[in-house]
Design a protein around this motif. Sequence first.
Motif, short mmCIF file in Angstrom:
data_model
loop_
_atom_site.label_atom_id
_atom_site.label_comp_id
_atom_site.label_asym_id
_atom_site.label_seq_id
_atom_site.Cartn_x
_atom_site.Cartn_y
_atom_site.Cartn_z
N UNK A 198 -26.82 -22.95 -16.97
CA UNK A 198 -26.36 -21.84 -16.45
C UNK A 198 -25.07 -21.71 -17.52
N UNK A 199 -24.17 -20.66 -18.57
CA UNK A 199 -23.41 -20.90 -18.95
C UNK A 199 -22.46 -19.43 -18.43
N UNK A 200 -22.68 -19.28 -16.68
CA UNK A 200 -21.49 -18.51 -16.23
C UNK A 200 -20.37 -18.57 -15.62
N UNK A 201 -20.11 -19.94 -16.02
CA UNK A 201 -19.04 -20.66 -15.67
C UNK A 201 -18.10 -20.44 -16.46
N UNK A 202 -18.26 -20.65 -18.15
CA UNK A 202 -17.94 -20.19 -19.31
C UNK A 202 -17.89 -19.22 -19.54
N UNK A 203 -18.47 -17.93 -19.34
CA UNK A 203 -18.33 -16.79 -18.98
C UNK A 203 -17.07 -16.10 -18.14
N UNK A 204 -16.97 -16.73 -16.70
CA UNK A 204 -16.27 -16.63 -16.15
C UNK A 204 -14.58 -16.43 -16.69
N UNK A 205 -14.22 -18.05 -16.40
CA UNK A 205 -13.16 -18.92 -17.44
C UNK A 205 -12.73 -17.75 -18.16
N UNK A 206 -13.42 -17.61 -19.39
CA UNK A 206 -13.18 -17.06 -20.68
C UNK A 206 -12.53 -15.34 -20.12
N UNK A 207 -13.34 -14.77 -18.69
CA UNK A 207 -12.88 -14.10 -18.62
C UNK A 207 -11.76 -13.42 -18.20
N UNK A 208 -11.59 -14.44 -17.31
CA UNK A 208 -10.48 -14.82 -15.84
C UNK A 208 -9.04 -15.19 -17.66
N UNK A 254 -8.97 -14.18 -20.38
CA UNK A 254 -8.74 -13.19 -21.40
C UNK A 254 -7.44 -12.09 -20.25
N UNK A 255 -7.87 -11.97 -18.83
CA UNK A 255 -7.33 -10.90 -18.15
C UNK A 255 -5.93 -11.56 -18.11
N UNK A 256 -5.71 -12.78 -17.63
CA UNK A 256 -4.25 -13.31 -17.01
C UNK A 256 -4.55 -13.76 -16.53
N UNK A 257 -5.78 -14.37 -15.81
CA UNK A 257 -5.60 -14.97 -14.05
C UNK A 257 -5.84 -15.87 -14.16
N UNK A 258 -4.80 -16.82 -12.99
CA UNK A 258 -5.06 -18.34 -12.72
C UNK A 258 -6.45 -18.78 -13.46
N UNK A 259 -6.82 -19.95 -13.74
CA UNK A 259 -8.44 -20.07 -14.05
C UNK A 259 -8.18 -21.47 -12.51
N UNK A 260 -7.90 -21.83 -11.68
CA UNK A 260 -7.89 -22.12 -10.70
C UNK A 260 -9.19 -21.79 -9.61
N UNK A 261 -8.78 -20.49 -9.82
CA UNK A 261 -9.63 -19.35 -9.12
C UNK A 261 -11.58 -20.05 -8.89
N UNK A 262 -11.58 -20.53 -9.96
CA UNK A 262 -13.19 -21.55 -10.21
C UNK A 262 -13.45 -22.53 -9.05
#
Length: 594
Positions: A168-178, A180-188
Amino acid sequence: LAILAAPAAAAAVLRALAPRRPVLAAPVLTRQDAAAALLVVALVPAMVGLPYAHVGEALPEGRAYRAYFTADFIWSRTVVVELAKGDQPPRNMFLRGDPLNYYWLPHLLSANEYRASRSRLDADTILLVNGLGLGVLFAAFLYGFVRHFATGPVAAALGCAFALAFVSVEASWFLWREWRAGRPLEIVLGMNVDGITRWILGSVLVDGLQRMLLYQPTHHAVTYAAALSALAALVSARAVAAPAVARLVGALLGAALLFSPFSAGMIGSAVALYYGLRLALEGRLRSAPLLALRAAVPIAAAIGTAVAVGYVDPSGGLVDFGLNRMAARNASLVVPLSFGLLLPAGLAGLAVGLARRPRETLALAILVAVCFACYFYVDVRDHQHVYVAWRAGHVLIVAFGALLAVFSAWVRSCGRAARIAWAVCLALGAALAAPTTALDLYTAQDIENRAFGPGFRWTVILSPGELEGLTWLREHTAPDAIVQVEPFVRGRDTWSYVTAFAERRMAAGLPISMVPLAKYEAASARIREIYRSTDAADAYSRAARERIDYLVVGAPERAAYPQLERLLDSRPDLFVPVFRNGEMTIYRLRGSRR
C-alpha cells in the motif's frame, strides 16, 4: 513445535502415499532457492517481533493491549479459552444457549495446548508463539507458490518481498496530502495508516499481509495456503484429468473450507474455473463430471462437518450479491493506493506470462478476475461492507506478487537498460510503500499512545484492580458460570472483557466477529434494562430470566449507571457481594445454580 513440524510430517505421509508415476511436476528448487526462501521467511519475525513483544505487556498501570490486538487477537483468545473447556459443540460465549456459530477449528490446537498447560502458560503466550510459527510457514508457502509461476529465485524473492512488505502507498499519499495543505505530519503516528482508504476516502480498505501476520495468521494464512495449494497443484499437474489430481484438489479445498469458509469459497471458485478451462483446452472436458465428483467428496465432507459443528448461523442470510457501493466509491483512487506497484507490475506480468507461459499464468488471471468480482459485487452483512475487501485484497496481493515475479524474471532476460529501469521502478515502488508498512508496525507496538481513535482507545489498559477481579472470577466460579457486564457501555474496547480474561460466558454480548448481529443486539438490550433498573427486585427478576449467575459492575457501568451499585447493595438477600475493590464489584445472584 507441533506447528513447525507439521510440514515435515505431511511430506512424509505424502511420500508414502504417492503413486509410482508422479502426477505433479512442481518446480525444482536449488540451494539458491533455499537462500531466497530463508530471506523471505526472515521478514516475518522482523515485522511481528516488536508488536508481539508488547502484547499484554505488564506496565505499572496494568496490562496493555494495542488496537487492533484488542479485536482479532483478543477474539482469538476468547475462542481458545472457551474451546479449552471441552464442550462439543462449543458454546457461544456471547449468547446463552447458542452454539458457537463461528469457524473455530483453527483455534483447536491452541485450545488443547492451553487446556494441557494453563498452569504454566497463559493464552497470550500460546497464541503469539503459534502465530509466529504460522507466519513463518505462510512465508515459506508463499515462496513456493510464487515459484510455480516465476523462473529463478531472485524474481520469486522480489515478488514475495513486495507482497509481504511493500504494498500500500496510502501513507505516502496521505503525508503528501497533509504536507501540501501545510498541516503537521505527526498526525500519522496516531492513525490507522493502512485504513486511510476507509477513513479518508470513505471506501473499503485492503489490509496488507503484515496485518494478517500480526492479527489473523491462525485461520486466514492457513486457508490461503491450503486453497492456493489446490491452484498450484492444477498448475503443476502433468495430466490434469488424473483422478489423483481431483482428489488432491478437493482435499485441499475441503481443508481450507474448515478454516475459513468464505475465503475457501472465493479461491475455490477460481480453482473450479481454471480446472474446467484446463480440461477444455486439453480436450478432456468429457471427464469433467467424474473428476468434479471425485473432488466434491472431500469438499462435501468438509461442508457436512461445518454444518454439524454449527459453523453457520441458520438464522438468516449472511452474504449479499450485487454492487457494493462502498467498494465502488473512489475506486479509481482507492485500488491504486491499496496495491501500489503491485498493481501495474502485476498487470505487466500478466501480459508477459500469458504470452510466454499461458497455461500457468491463466490460473493467476482467473484468480485476479474472481477476487475483483468479489471485491465489488459480494458483501458480508454486519461487517461494515469491508469484510470481502479484506479477504479478496489478501489474495490479490499474493497473485500480484507472483505476477511481479513473472515480470521481474522476464526483465532479467532483457537488455541492461531494461534491467536498470526496472530496478529503479522497484526502488521507487518500495520507497512509496515502505511508509505504510513501517508506520503500521510502529503503531502496532506503540502501547504508549493513550489517545482515543474512532470509537475506541488506541491502547486498552487492564488495571491491577480489574485484573484482580477477573482473576477472582476465573478461580472462584464454575467454568460454565454466566457472568454479565453491560455490553453497550463496554463498546469496542472491552467487549470481550469477561469472555477473554475471566474465561466465563455472558448471557448476552456484542461480539465484533459474529454475524448476524441482530440477535446479539436484542439480547444485549435486555441486559441493559437490568443496569437501568431503579428497583432491585425488578433487576433481580430480569437477571434471573437471563440465567445470570454473577453481575459485574466495573468502571464503565459505574459511570453510566451511578445508582446501580447502591441499589444492589440495598438488597443483599437478592444480590450477594462476593468481590469488591476500587475498580470492580461482583454480585452473585441469590439462588444461582452455578
